[in-house]
Design a protein around this motif. Structure first.
Motif, PDB file in Angstrom:
ATOM      1  N   ASN A   1       1.999  47.615  -1.440  1.00 48.85           N
ATOM      2  CA  ASN A   1       1.973  47.371  -2.877  1.00 48.85           C
ATOM      3  C   ASN A   1       0.603  46.996  -3.441  1.00 48.85           C
ATOM      4  O   ASN A   1       0.497  46.738  -4.648  1.00 48.85           O
ATOM      5  N   PHE A   2      -0.437  46.950  -2.616  1.00 47.57           N
ATOM      6  CA  PHE A   2      -1.719  46.431  -3.078  1.00 47.57           C
ATOM      7  C   PHE A   2      -2.846  47.292  -2.532  1.00 47.57           C
ATOM      8  O   PHE A   2      -2.952  47.510  -1.324  1.00 47.57           O
ATOM      9  N   ALA A   3      -3.706  47.803  -3.441  1.00 51.96           N
ATOM     10  CA  ALA A   3      -4.824  48.653  -3.032  1.00 51.96           C
ATOM     11  C   ALA A   3      -6.063  48.295  -3.836  1.00 51.96           C
ATOM     12  O   ALA A   3      -5.972  47.788  -4.962  1.00 51.96           O
ATOM     13  N   MET A   4      -7.230  48.580  -3.248  1.00 50.39           N
ATOM     14  CA  MET A   4      -8.516  48.378  -3.902  1.00 50.39           C
ATOM     15  C   MET A   4      -9.248  49.713  -3.962  1.00 50.39           C
ATOM     16  O   MET A   4      -9.168  50.504  -3.026  1.00 50.39           O
ATOM     17  N   THR A   5      -9.968  49.935  -5.048  1.00 53.44           N
ATOM     18  CA  THR A   5     -10.687  51.199  -5.252  1.00 53.44           C
ATOM     19  C   THR A   5     -12.070  50.924  -5.814  1.00 53.44           C
ATOM     20  O   THR A   5     -12.245  50.028  -6.640  1.00 53.44           O
ATOM     21  N   THR A   6     -13.043  51.698  -5.355  1.00 51.88           N
ATOM     22  CA  THR A   6     -14.364  51.683  -5.960  1.00 51.88           C
ATOM     23  C   THR A   6     -14.807  53.120  -6.178  1.00 51.88           C
ATOM     24  O   THR A   6     -14.408  54.026  -5.425  1.00 51.88           O
TER      25      THR A   6
ATOM     26  N   LEU B   1      -1.733  47.077  -8.244  1.00 51.74           N
ATOM     27  CA  LEU B   1      -0.525  46.399  -7.781  1.00 51.74           C
ATOM     28  C   LEU B   1       0.672  47.274  -8.110  1.00 51.74           C
ATOM     29  O   LEU B   1       0.818  47.721  -9.250  1.00 51.74           O
ATOM     30  N   LYS B   2       1.531  47.499  -7.128  1.00 54.97           N
ATOM     31  CA  LYS B   2       2.656  48.410  -7.314  1.00 54.97           C
ATOM     32  C   LYS B   2       3.937  47.752  -6.827  1.00 54.97           C
ATOM     33  O   LYS B   2       3.952  47.082  -5.794  1.00 54.97           O
TER      34      LYS B   2
ATOM     35  N   GLU C   1       3.236  50.315 -11.835  1.00 55.87           N
ATOM     36  CA  GLU C   1       1.883  50.055 -11.343  1.00 55.87           C
ATOM     37  C   GLU C   1       1.066  49.295 -12.384  1.00 55.87           C
ATOM     38  O   GLU C   1       1.083  49.627 -13.567  1.00 55.87           O
ATOM     39  N   HIS C   2       0.357  48.274 -11.911  1.00 57.80           N
ATOM     40  CA  HIS C   2      -0.606  47.541 -12.732  1.00 57.80           C
ATOM     41  C   HIS C   2      -1.996  47.853 -12.187  1.00 57.80           C
ATOM     42  O   HIS C   2      -2.248  47.719 -10.983  1.00 57.80           O
ATOM     43  N   ARG C   3      -2.907  48.261 -13.072  1.00 60.65           N
ATOM     44  CA  ARG C   3      -4.272  48.570 -12.653  1.00 60.65           C
ATOM     45  C   ARG C   3      -5.256  47.700 -13.424  1.00 60.65           C
ATOM     46  O   ARG C   3      -5.241  47.675 -14.654  1.00 60.65           O
TER      47      ARG C   3
ATOM     48  N   ARG D   1      -4.208  48.672 -17.205  1.00 60.29           N
ATOM     49  CA  ARG D   1      -3.236  49.738 -17.438  1.00 60.29           C
ATOM     50  C   ARG D   1      -1.931  49.411 -16.730  1.00 60.29           C
ATOM     51  O   ARG D   1      -1.917  49.004 -15.566  1.00 60.29           O
ATOM     52  N   ILE D   2      -0.817  49.578 -17.441  1.00 67.28           N
ATOM     53  CA  ILE D   2       0.507  49.478 -16.841  1.00 67.28           C
ATOM     54  C   ILE D   2       1.177  50.830 -16.963  1.00 67.28           C
ATOM     55  O   ILE D   2       1.142  51.463 -18.028  1.00 67.28           O
ATOM     56  N   GLY D   3       1.745  51.312 -15.873  1.00 68.56           N
ATOM     57  CA  GLY D   3       2.340  52.642 -15.881  1.00 68.56           C
ATOM     58  C   GLY D   3       3.591  52.700 -15.034  1.00 68.56           C
ATOM     59  O   GLY D   3       3.872  51.802 -14.226  1.00 68.56           O
ATOM     60  N   THR D   4       4.342  53.767 -15.208  1.00 67.48           N
ATOM     61  CA  THR D   4       5.549  53.967 -14.416  1.00 67.48           C
ATOM     62  C   THR D   4       5.705  55.433 -14.057  1.00 67.48           C
ATOM     63  O   THR D   4       5.235  56.316 -14.788  1.00 67.48           O
ATOM     64  N   VAL D   5       6.345  55.674 -12.939  1.00 67.25           N
ATOM     65  CA  VAL D   5       6.715  57.013 -12.495  1.00 67.25           C
ATOM     66  C   VAL D   5       8.187  56.964 -12.102  1.00 67.25           C
ATOM     67  O   VAL D   5       8.596  56.109 -11.307  1.00 67.25           O
TER      68      VAL D   5
END
Length: 236
Positions: free
Chosen positions: A73-78, A109-110, A119-121, A140-144
């Motif tokens: 549920n948790f990822a980091m991106t650069t 966060l997912k 998902e929260h970004r 950003r908050i999103g859903t699929v």
């Protein structure tokens, strides 16, 4: 309503918007993700936008980056990219309004709720522009939501939506709001396509403007882990 009815309704809404909005633009995305392990993936994305319907092209970008998944549920991106904006009124009309090199760091966060993935970004951007250096912060908050299966697997239609707000560290602080609603289809373990409607509201001290776009995206994933952990992430 059957699946074909939902899809037909969405396209009626999209093309109805095209007819009702003289200034509907286009927002085109090509995304490539290479998953090297359950933890790591590399991505590349390019975008081309126009202020009128496939006319008055004024913006393009290309960027790439790396993501690391700490857990499910948790990822980091650069990432790092080039962003270029031209004047309005024509196709890549000169003079350029902005030429920018941008780096960013973000947290994703997912979680799952029934069939939906939420998902929260959170993103912090460093913008090296032709008009000077700027910081920007985005949430950003999103859903699929899969439509014809319990999860997104090949031959699955899905509904996706998100809303994003943009802030800066200078007055008036609030800069932009961007809303998206659309539908996608995963053709195979590697390719998905999606289309929808974007509304973007930009805030300026002496001017308030809104923009509407038809969004079309093609997402290609090369997954060496064979987990088919599909996520229609666009790294805009």
């Amino acid at each position: 309503m059957k699946l074909k009815g939902y899809i037909s309704l969405l396209f009626v809404m999209i093309f109805g918007t095209i007819h009702s909005q003289n200034e509907l633009g286009s927002w085109n995305v090509l995304n490539f993700t290479f998953k090297t392990s359950p933890k790591w993936n590399v991505f590349f994305e390019t975008q081309l936008r126009s202020l009128s319907f496939y006319n008055q092209f004024h913006y393009y970008e290309y960027k790439g980056g790396v993501s690391y998944k700490l857990n499910t549920n948790f990822a980091m991106t650069t990432g790092l990219g080039s962003y270029n904006t031209y004047s309005e009124g024509g196709n890549f009309e000169l003079p350029m309004q902005n030429s920018e090199i941008r780096s960013w760091f973000q947290l994703n966060l997912k979680n799952e709720f029934l069939l939906a993935t939420i998902e929260h970004r959170y993103r912090a951007e460093q913008r090296f522009t032709s008009n000077g250096f700027r910081n920007r912060f985005r949430y950003r908050i999103g859903t699929v939501i899969p439509i014809n299966n319990k999860k997104i697997i090949p031959k699955t239609y899905y509904f996706t939506a998100w809303n994003e707000i943009f802030f800066t560290d200078n007055e008036p602080f609030f800069e932009r709001n961007r809303l998206f609603m659309g539908i996608g289809y995963e053709l195979s373990n590697k390719i998905a396509v999606q289309s929808g409607y974007i509304h973007q509201f930009d805030y300026k001290i002496n001017d308030e403007t809104g923009r509407d776009f038809l969004n079309i995206a093609v997402l290609y994933t090369l997954d060496l882990t064979n987990k088919n952990d599909f996520s229609p992430i666009i790294h805009d």
